[in-house]
Design an enzyme around this catalytic site. Structure first.
Site, mmCIF file in Angstrom:
data_model
loop_
_atom_site.group_PDB
_atom_site.id
_atom_site.type_symbol
_atom_site.label_atom_id
_atom_site.label_comp_id
_atom_site.label_asym_id
_atom_site.label_seq_id
_atom_site.Cartn_x
_atom_site.Cartn_y
_atom_site.Cartn_z
ATOM 1 N N ASP A 1 0.826 -1.198 0.000
ATOM 2 C CA ASP A 1 0.000 0.000 0.000
ATOM 3 C C ASP A 1 0.866 1.256 0.000
ATOM 4 O O ASP A 1 2.047 1.228 0.341
ATOM 5 C CB ASP A 1 -0.903 0.017 1.237
ATOM 6 C CG ASP A 1 -2.018 -1.001 1.163
ATOM 7 O OD1 ASP A 1 -2.326 -1.468 0.052
ATOM 8 O OD2 ASP A 1 -2.592 -1.314 2.221
ATOM 9 N N TYR B 1 6.090 -9.179 8.219
ATOM 10 C CA TYR B 1 5.930 -7.741 8.407
ATOM 11 C C TYR B 1 6.198 -7.366 9.863
ATOM 12 O O TYR B 1 5.953 -8.166 10.780
ATOM 13 C CB TYR B 1 4.504 -7.300 8.069
ATOM 14 C CG TYR B 1 4.188 -7.198 6.594
ATOM 15 C CD1 TYR B 1 4.346 -6.004 5.908
ATOM 16 C CD2 TYR B 1 3.713 -8.301 5.882
ATOM 17 C CE1 TYR B 1 4.043 -5.898 4.563
ATOM 18 C CE2 TYR B 1 3.417 -8.210 4.537
ATOM 19 C CZ TYR B 1 3.571 -6.999 3.875
ATOM 20 O OH TYR B 1 3.274 -6.911 2.543
#
Length: 261
Positions: A53, A111
């Site tokens: 994103d 992540y």
């Protein structure tokens, strides 16, 4: 004849609209394709290991592309980094086999979300400054992480409008850490992620730690496969793709061309 190649990249995401090319926006994919053309004269189509994103960072991002054999020698790391923006760094260029795929061959993605509760300008490059409190209940953050560890379906943590029909993810790791006061990290590893998933998980964790939602309410929404009540998608600023894992036989296909800085 074309040669299959792969690159490993570091990308702070602050100035880019994610990885994937978008109309009228600057993306990392677009910049890499443009700069490779400057050096080689060839149009290339680069396939990344995943879509990130806007604003999300990547410390260890892989992408692959095809380039004619006779042009590969023109693609040197020093030259490519010299014409890329200073906040995009190529660390390796590999030759690989035709069947290597940066996205589909990845078996896990890791992540980390970094959160600071006290303003520290030296941390701002990769952390999100959360102004609303000066302490979070680490036990409740861990409760949230444990909930995630038990799930295999993540429709409750998908960004609205993601247009997905199925939401399976195999979670391999999910935990919070609080290594120093007022600084928190959320670590998660999975085979895949649905769009917006990590940011919604972090937001849910914070709401639980601040008693804005109960564990029972979270579990009820998950069982109903509805988005979590008081859903909170935290800012992209603190999120970083830390590691992409490939099977050993796939890594063995990567031959470092050694055009290093």
């Amino acid at each position: 004849m074309t040669d299959a190649n792969c690159i490993k990249i570091i990308i702070p995401g602050d100035h880019y609209f994610g990885w994937q090319i978008q109309a009228n926006q600057i993306s990392v994919q677009q910049l890499l394709q443009e700069k490779i053309k400057v050096l080689t004269g060839a149009e290339v189509a680069i396939t990344g290991c995943g879509r990130t994103d806007t604003g999300v960072h990547a410390r260890n991002y892989f992408a692959h592309f095809d380039l004619q054999d006779e042009l590969v020698s023109k693609l040197k790391i020093r030259s490519l980094n010299a014409i890329l923006p200073e906040d995009i760094a190529v660390h390796n260029i590999f030759h690989t086999t035709d069947d290597f795929h940066a996205r589909f061959d990845a078996i896990s993605r890791s992540y980390v979300y970094r959160l600071q509760l006290v303003k520290d300008p030296f941390q701002l490059a990769e952390c999100y400054f959360f102004k609303e409190c000066t302490e979070l209940n680490i036990n409740k953050l861990q409760d949230a992480a444990e909930i995630i560890s038990t799930l295999s379906e993540f429709s409750s943590f998908a960004k609205t409008g993601s247009n997905l029909l199925t939401f399976p993810c195999n979670i391999m790791e999910s935990y919070w850490s609080n290594p120093v006061p007022a600084y928190y990290e959320y670590h998660i590893k999975a085979n895949r992620f649905v769009r917006g998933m990590v940011r919604l998980i972090v937001g849910m964790s914070i709401n639980l730690a601040l008693d804005k939602i109960t564990k029972e309410e979270i579990l009820k929404d998950i069982n109903l496969k509805k988005q979590i009540s008081k859903s909170y998608s935290i800012a992209a600023k603190g999120l970083c793709l830390e590691h992409i894992e490939y099977a050993p036989e796939k890594l063995n296909q990567l031959v470092d061309l050694d055009f290093r800085i």
